[in-house]
Scaffold this motif. Sequence first.
Motif, PDB file in Angstrom:
ATOM      1  N   LEU A  87      75.565   2.266  29.823  1.00  0.00           N
ATOM      2  CA  LEU A  87      74.892   1.808  31.033  1.00  0.00           C
ATOM      3  C   LEU A  87      73.637   2.635  31.296  1.00  0.00           C
ATOM      4  O   LEU A  87      72.578   2.093  31.650  1.00  0.00           O
ATOM      5  N   LEU A  88      73.734   3.942  31.116  1.00  0.00           N
ATOM      6  CA  LEU A  88      72.558   4.790  31.295  1.00  0.00           C
ATOM      7  C   LEU A  88      71.469   4.440  30.292  1.00  0.00           C
ATOM      8  O   LEU A  88      70.280   4.400  30.623  1.00  0.00           O
ATOM      9  N   ASP A  89      71.872   4.192  29.039  1.00  0.00           N
ATOM     10  CA  ASP A  89      70.903   3.790  28.017  1.00  0.00           C
ATOM     11  C   ASP A  89      70.175   2.518  28.441  1.00  0.00           C
ATOM     12  O   ASP A  89      68.963   2.382  28.287  1.00  0.00           O
ATOM     13  N   ALA A  90      70.952   1.562  28.967  1.00  0.00           N
ATOM     14  CA  ALA A  90      70.387   0.259  29.305  1.00  0.00           C
ATOM     15  C   ALA A  90      69.438   0.328  30.496  1.00  0.00           C
ATOM     16  O   ALA A  90      68.475  -0.438  30.574  1.00  0.00           O
ATOM     17  N   THR A  91      69.699   1.230  31.433  1.00  0.00           N
ATOM     18  CA  THR A  91      68.871   1.303  32.636  1.00  0.00           C
ATOM     19  C   THR A  91      67.717   2.288  32.508  1.00  0.00           C
ATOM     20  O   THR A  91      66.851   2.336  33.382  1.00  0.00           O
ATOM     21  N   ALA A  92      67.701   3.044  31.422  1.00  0.00           N
ATOM     22  CA  ALA A  92      66.677   4.093  31.280  1.00  0.00           C
ATOM     23  C   ALA A  92      65.282   3.505  31.132  1.00  0.00           C
ATOM     24  O   ALA A  92      64.295   4.106  31.543  1.00  0.00           O
ATOM     25  N   SER A 100      60.240   5.123  26.405  1.00  0.00           N
ATOM     26  CA  SER A 100      61.238   6.105  26.833  1.00  0.00           C
ATOM     27  C   SER A 100      61.725   6.856  25.602  1.00  0.00           C
ATOM     28  O   SER A 100      60.986   7.026  24.639  1.00  0.00           O
ATOM     29  N   GLU A 101      62.982   7.259  25.622  1.00  0.00           N
ATOM     30  CA  GLU A 101      63.527   8.052  24.516  1.00  0.00           C
ATOM     31  C   GLU A 101      64.058   7.153  23.409  1.00  0.00           C
ATOM     32  O   GLU A 101      64.715   6.145  23.675  1.00  0.00           O
ATOM     33  N   LEU A 102      63.763   7.522  22.166  1.00  0.00           N
ATOM     34  CA  LEU A 102      64.323   6.842  21.003  1.00  0.00           C
ATOM     35  C   LEU A 102      64.924   7.903  20.087  1.00  0.00           C
ATOM     36  O   LEU A 102      64.211   8.765  19.578  1.00  0.00           O
ATOM     37  N   ARG A 103      66.242   7.818  19.894  1.00  0.00           N
ATOM     38  CA  ARG A 103      66.949   8.810  19.085  1.00  0.00           C
ATOM     39  C   ARG A 103      67.134   8.253  17.678  1.00  0.00           C
ATOM     40  O   ARG A 103      67.893   7.314  17.470  1.00  0.00           O
ATOM     41  N   LEU A 104      66.419   8.825  16.722  1.00  0.00           N
ATOM     42  CA  LEU A 104      66.401   8.332  15.352  1.00  0.00           C
ATOM     43  C   LEU A 104      67.074   9.331  14.424  1.00  0.00           C
ATOM     44  O   LEU A 104      66.655  10.482  14.334  1.00  0.00           O
ATOM     45  N   GLY A 105      68.114   8.884  13.733  1.00  0.00           N
ATOM     46  CA  GLY A 105      68.793   9.716  12.750  1.00  0.00           C
ATOM     47  C   GLY A 105      68.336   9.366  11.351  1.00  0.00           C
ATOM     48  O   GLY A 105      68.119   8.191  11.024  1.00  0.00           O
ATOM     49  N   ILE A 106      68.202  10.379  10.510  1.00  0.00           N
ATOM     50  CA  ILE A 106      67.698  10.150   9.151  1.00  0.00           C
ATOM     51  C   ILE A 106      68.354  11.133   8.196  1.00  0.00           C
ATOM     52  O   ILE A 106      68.642  12.278   8.569  1.00  0.00           O
ATOM     53  N   ILE A 107      68.599  10.685   6.977  1.00  0.00           N
ATOM     54  CA  ILE A 107      69.284  11.529   6.003  1.00  0.00           C
ATOM     55  C   ILE A 107      68.354  12.623   5.477  1.00  0.00           C
ATOM     56  O   ILE A 107      67.139  12.444   5.415  1.00  0.00           O
ATOM     57  N   PRO A 108      68.914  13.782   5.078  1.00  0.00           N
ATOM     58  CA  PRO A 108      68.078  14.927   4.681  1.00  0.00           C
ATOM     59  C   PRO A 108      67.334  14.739   3.371  1.00  0.00           C
ATOM     60  O   PRO A 108      66.364  15.459   3.124  1.00  0.00           O
ATOM     61  N   ALA A 147      79.265   6.447  18.267  1.00  0.00           N
ATOM     62  CA  ALA A 147      79.513   7.201  19.502  1.00  0.00           C
ATOM     63  C   ALA A 147      78.341   7.099  20.485  1.00  0.00           C
ATOM     64  O   ALA A 147      78.351   7.766  21.518  1.00  0.00           O
ATOM     65  N   ARG A 148      77.343   6.286  20.153  1.00  0.00           N
ATOM     66  CA  ARG A 148      76.159   6.068  20.996  1.00  0.00           C
ATOM     67  C   ARG A 148      75.354   7.343  21.196  1.00  0.00           C
ATOM     68  O   ARG A 148      74.695   7.523  22.222  1.00  0.00           O
ATOM     69  N   GLN A 149      75.372   8.211  20.226  1.00  0.00           N
ATOM     70  CA  GLN A 149      74.568   9.425  20.283  1.00  0.00           C
ATOM     71  C   GLN A 149      73.206   9.229  19.624  1.00  0.00           C
ATOM     72  O   GLN A 149      72.337  10.087  19.722  1.00  0.00           O
ATOM     73  N   TRP A 280      71.025  -0.485  13.539  1.00  0.00           N
ATOM     74  CA  TRP A 280      71.254  -0.319  14.967  1.00  0.00           C
ATOM     75  C   TRP A 280      72.536  -1.045  15.353  1.00  0.00           C
ATOM     76  O   TRP A 280      73.082  -1.822  14.564  1.00  0.00           O
ATOM     77  N   ARG A 281      73.031  -0.786  16.553  1.00  0.00           N
ATOM     78  CA  ARG A 281      74.251  -1.441  17.020  1.00  0.00           C
ATOM     79  C   ARG A 281      73.958  -2.900  17.367  1.00  0.00           C
ATOM     80  O   ARG A 281      72.966  -3.205  18.028  1.00  0.00           O
ATOM     81  N   LYS A 282      74.854  -3.790  16.949  1.00  0.00           N
ATOM     82  CA  LYS A 282      74.654  -5.215  17.192  1.00  0.00           C
ATOM     83  C   LYS A 282      74.661  -5.552  18.679  1.00  0.00           C
ATOM     84  O   LYS A 282      74.039  -6.536  19.097  1.00  0.00           O
TER      85      LYS A 282
END
Length: 304
Positions: A87-92, A100-108, A147-149, A280-282
């Motif tokens: 909910l916080l993600d959706a309203t941010a 706003s914030e975009l959390r991007l994970g990437i392999i080393p 885990a929505r991290q 990304w999450r569906k």
Amino acid sequence: MVVHQSLSGLSLRDFEYIQAVARNKSFGQAAIDCGISQPAISQQIRKLEARLGFPIFDRSAHSFYVTPAGEMFLKKIDVILTEARALLDATASLNDPMESELRLGIIPTLGPYLMPHILRAIRDQYPNLKLNLVEATTNDLKEMMLARQLDLICLATMPEFEELESQHWFDEPYILACPVEYALKDNTVMQWSQFDQEQLLFPSTEHCMRDQTMGFCNLAAASDRRVGSSLEMLRQMVAAGEGAALLPALSVLGSDGMNGLITYHPIAGRTLERAIQVSWRKNDYRIDTFAGFLSFLRTVVLPL
């Protein structure tokens, strides 16, 4: 008419305290993680247990465990906290997710070599975007997504989880790195069928690149082979004369700092490359935004 119980005495912050204690199996460490004192976290959890009418944790002198009722309660609050964070993600950023914030994970094995080629373009295109980069192995990134991290992950494999959608970004060729002892002229093309694959060094098991490069070879299990814990360690092992290695093309651009101890060779006779995916999450409300972001990334010219 359904009469609901009062929610008085329940708070999301208390639920986070309980999660932290269960995760750490320690009130002291949970207090540190949550940024409060140990007496305070203990008092809040006791107040909640009194409100619920059952103990969540057994606090006997010589053991610590979650009670059966506590296990049930933990499963419920895990769901509640996951949805609360969603909910916080959706309203941010309801107006524009790319401001706003975009959390991007990437392999080393990709991040340090790819990001220098795209960060300027991203910042020019999205000047108000707060990009948070996380580097971790493939399995860890998948778990963090669920885990929505994280919001997006960039991998060299297709995630197996139904909850994630993946789209192709680009294909990255592998380059053969050889020690100078092989007496090969730098940048000469190598025929894969003529190369002695027994000389290959491999990444360690936590890297998906290990399975990919093993798949290119007609070799038995590589458990007895010398391995590198990172691409840079693998490169140093080649420079030391221990063997050759397949390295992703972006990782061999520019100076390698090895003073001519390694020669690099494009490979002919077989397509050796890895497919880079963005996932990304569906059920993320920003899927159209993410698809547009990936379309933009595809326009950035990479030196491949």
